[in-house]
Design a protein around this motif. Structure first.
Motif, short mmCIF file in Angstrom:
data_model
loop_
_atom_site.label_atom_id
_atom_site.label_comp_id
_atom_site.label_asym_id
_atom_site.label_seq_id
_atom_site.Cartn_x
_atom_site.Cartn_y
_atom_site.Cartn_z
N ILE A 152 35.26 57.23 6.61
CA ILE A 152 34.69 56.03 7.51
C ILE A 152 35.02 56.21 8.75
CG2 ILE A 152 34.44 53.69 7.69
CD1 ILE A 152 33.36 54.22 5.14
N ASP A 153 34.15 56.44 9.36
CA ASP A 153 34.44 56.70 10.88
C ASP A 153 34.56 55.46 11.69
OD1 ASP A 153 34.49 58.43 13.32
OD2 ASP A 153 32.59 59.16 13.11
N ASP A 154 35.06 55.67 12.88
CA ASP A 154 35.29 54.26 13.80
C ASP A 154 35.63 52.97 13.23
OD1 ASP A 154 34.04 56.03 15.57
OD2 ASP A 154 31.96 55.17 15.49
N PHE A 155 36.50 53.23 12.17
CA PHE A 155 37.17 52.23 11.25
C PHE A 155 37.81 50.99 12.10
CE2 PHE A 155 40.07 49.80 8.64
CZ PHE A 155 39.01 49.38 7.58
N GLY A 156 37.14 49.88 11.86
CA GLY A 156 37.78 48.63 12.66
C GLY A 156 36.80 48.31 13.64
N SER A 203 33.59 44.93 5.28
CA SER A 203 33.84 44.03 4.12
C SER A 203 34.82 44.65 3.34
CB SER A 203 32.62 43.95 3.37
OG SER A 203 33.12 43.43 2.20
N LEU A 204 36.38 44.08 3.04
CA LEU A 204 37.24 44.91 2.32
C LEU A 204 36.91 44.89 0.85
CD1 LEU A 204 40.56 43.41 4.24
CD2 LEU A 204 39.23 45.62 4.64
N SER A 205 36.05 44.20 0.59
CA SER A 205 35.64 44.27 -0.98
C SER A 205 34.83 45.52 -1.20
CB SER A 205 35.07 42.89 -1.36
OG SER A 205 33.91 42.40 -0.53
N ASN A 206 33.69 45.67 -0.15
CA ASN A 206 33.01 46.96 -0.08
C ASN A 206 33.77 48.14 0.05
OD1 ASN A 206 30.23 46.11 -1.03
ND2 ASN A 206 29.88 45.44 1.18
N LEU A 207 34.83 47.96 0.96
CA LEU A 207 35.58 49.16 1.21
C LEU A 207 36.10 49.69 -0.29
CD1 LEU A 207 36.52 50.86 3.32
CD2 LEU A 207 38.50 49.71 3.65
N ARG A 208 36.63 48.83 -0.90
CA ARG A 208 37.22 49.02 -2.29
C ARG A 208 36.12 49.81 -3.22
NH1 ARG A 208 37.67 45.69 -6.41
NH2 ARG A 208 36.68 44.07 -5.18
N LEU A 209 34.95 49.49 -3.22
CA LEU A 209 34.08 49.81 -4.03
C LEU A 209 33.57 51.38 -3.36
CD1 LEU A 209 31.54 46.79 -4.53
CD2 LEU A 209 33.12 48.07 -6.21
N MET A 210 33.91 51.68 -2.18
CA MET A 210 33.25 52.91 -1.61
C MET A 210 34.01 54.21 -2.14
SD MET A 210 32.17 52.26 2.33
CE MET A 210 32.22 50.44 2.61
N HIS A 254 37.25 59.18 0.78
CA HIS A 254 38.43 59.73 0.73
C HIS A 254 39.39 59.52 1.99
CE1 HIS A 254 35.90 62.06 -1.52
NE2 HIS A 254 37.01 62.51 -2.26
N SER A 255 38.76 58.97 3.03
CA SER A 255 39.60 58.76 4.40
C SER A 255 39.00 57.78 5.29
CB SER A 255 39.84 59.95 5.08
OG SER A 255 38.60 60.66 5.25
N LEU A 256 39.95 57.23 5.85
CA LEU A 256 39.46 56.32 7.19
C LEU A 256 39.93 57.23 8.60
CD1 LEU A 256 41.06 52.69 6.06
CD2 LEU A 256 38.56 53.66 5.69
N LEU A 267 46.86 49.68 4.70
CA LEU A 267 45.73 49.36 3.90
C LEU A 267 45.28 50.83 3.22
CD1 LEU A 267 43.29 47.57 3.03
CD2 LEU A 267 42.06 48.17 5.40
N ALA A 268 44.84 51.97 3.94
CA ALA A 268 44.46 53.07 3.44
C ALA A 268 45.35 53.75 2.61
CB ALA A 268 44.09 54.12 4.68
#
Ligand code: C2E
Ligand code: CA
Ligand code: CA
Ligand code: CA
Length: 277
Positions: A178-182, A187-194, A197-199, A225-226
């Protein structure tokens, strides 16, 4: 009818006209540049925060126009995206990045990973999976050596469809970051589903990390978090040794930025690999 035509003309301000014309001109030039293969890739090293060795490179596209000037992606990616030209351009980028990675692998840099930026349109394209699979095969590269960088906003557009596609990429061994994180919608719930490998911590949070305690908190919270989600963290825009030391001290895994190198052409990257791979 004549007077109505005049009214219509007056509706457009001169600035708008100029803007539209610049855009049309740019689109035309982009089309020609694609046909004449006037795009090239520069590469920026990604450095392991502990061992300080190069573990990957990010491919960043440049356009050499007819006057041999280098045009940066900030000036043309958006128009390429809006005109759809990002699809053929994006395919060129993936193909060239894989071709170059194969050369480096054959030189002995066998663990090197190549990161490539994807655009929203590419991720939505029905052709992406087939193209990536065919390109890996063509250059005989294992999926685990390719990393695709996407942004949160690209996924939030249509999480269900995107996540399915990202899973298919992951199943090919490809790494996803995930580029440019933040900076985008998150959506942290989507993040969990994705299946990522890295932020990559956006460089706007890194810039003032030494002086702005809020930015430092954002960086350290992102790292925590990561890691709690089992992800690696890359910090981008690392320009000073103080930033490097702070980020490394807080457990950031990989560092990228001008401190190590600006994006450079393949020949210059050869030299960097030779000294610090
Ligand atoms: P990005 O993916 O966030 O790439 C990082 C940008 O930050 C690059 O700019 C890089 O040169 C710059 N950068 C790296 N380290 C530092 C640093 O220490 N300080 C500062 N100030 N800047 C640093 P670049 O190459 O101009 O690319 C801009 C954006 O264009 C990229 O941002 C990416 O979103 C897009 N882009 C570049 N290549 C491609 C591509 O092949 N496809 C697509 N879809 N987008 C691309
Ligand atoms: Ca990127
Ligand atoms: Ca970025
Ligand atoms: Ca960006």
């Amino acid at each position: 009818a004549k007077s109505q035509g005049r009214n219509n003309v007056q509706f457009f301000s001169p600035e708008l006209d100029l803007f539209a014309m610049r855009r049309m001109r740019m689109e035309h030039d982009l089309r020609e540049a694609l046909a004449s293969r006037s795009f090239e890739l520069h590469y920026q090293p990604q450095v392991d925060a502990r061992s300080r060795t190069i573990v990957g490179v990010e491919a960043l596209v440049r356009w050499r126009n007819s006057a041999r000037e280098t045009i940066m992606p900030g000036e043309f990616i958006e128009i390429a995206e809006q005109s759809g030209l990002i699809l053929p351009l994006g395919e060129c980028v993936i193909d060239e990045a894989c071709r170059q990675l194969r050369i480096w692998r054959d030189q002995g840099y066998t663990a090197l990973r190549m990161a490539v930026n994807l655009s929203a349109l590419q991720l939505r394209s029905a052709n992406l999976l087939d193209f990536v699979a065919a390109t890996l095969l063509k250059h005989e590269i294992g999926g685990e050596h390719l990393e695709l960088e996407i942004t949160e906003s690209m996924v939030m557009d249509n999480p269900g469809a995107c996540i399915a596609k990202l899973r298919a990429l992951r199943d090919m061994g490809i790494h996803l970051a995930i580029d440019d994180f933040g900076t985008g919608y998150s959506s942290l719930s989507n993040l969990r589903l994705m299946p990522i490998h890295s932020l990559k911590i956006d460089r706007s949070f890194v810039r003032n990390i030494e002086s702005d305690s809020d930015d430092l908190v954002i960086c350290t919270a992102t790292i925590a978090l990561a890691h709690n989600l089992g992800l690696k963290v890359v910090a981008e825009g690392v320009e000073t040794s103080a930033q490097r030391d702070l980020l490394a001290g807080h457990g950031c895994d990989v560092l990228q930025g001008y401190l190590f190198s600006k994006p450079v052409d393949a020949a210059a990257m050869d030299a960097l690999l030779a000294v610090s791979y």
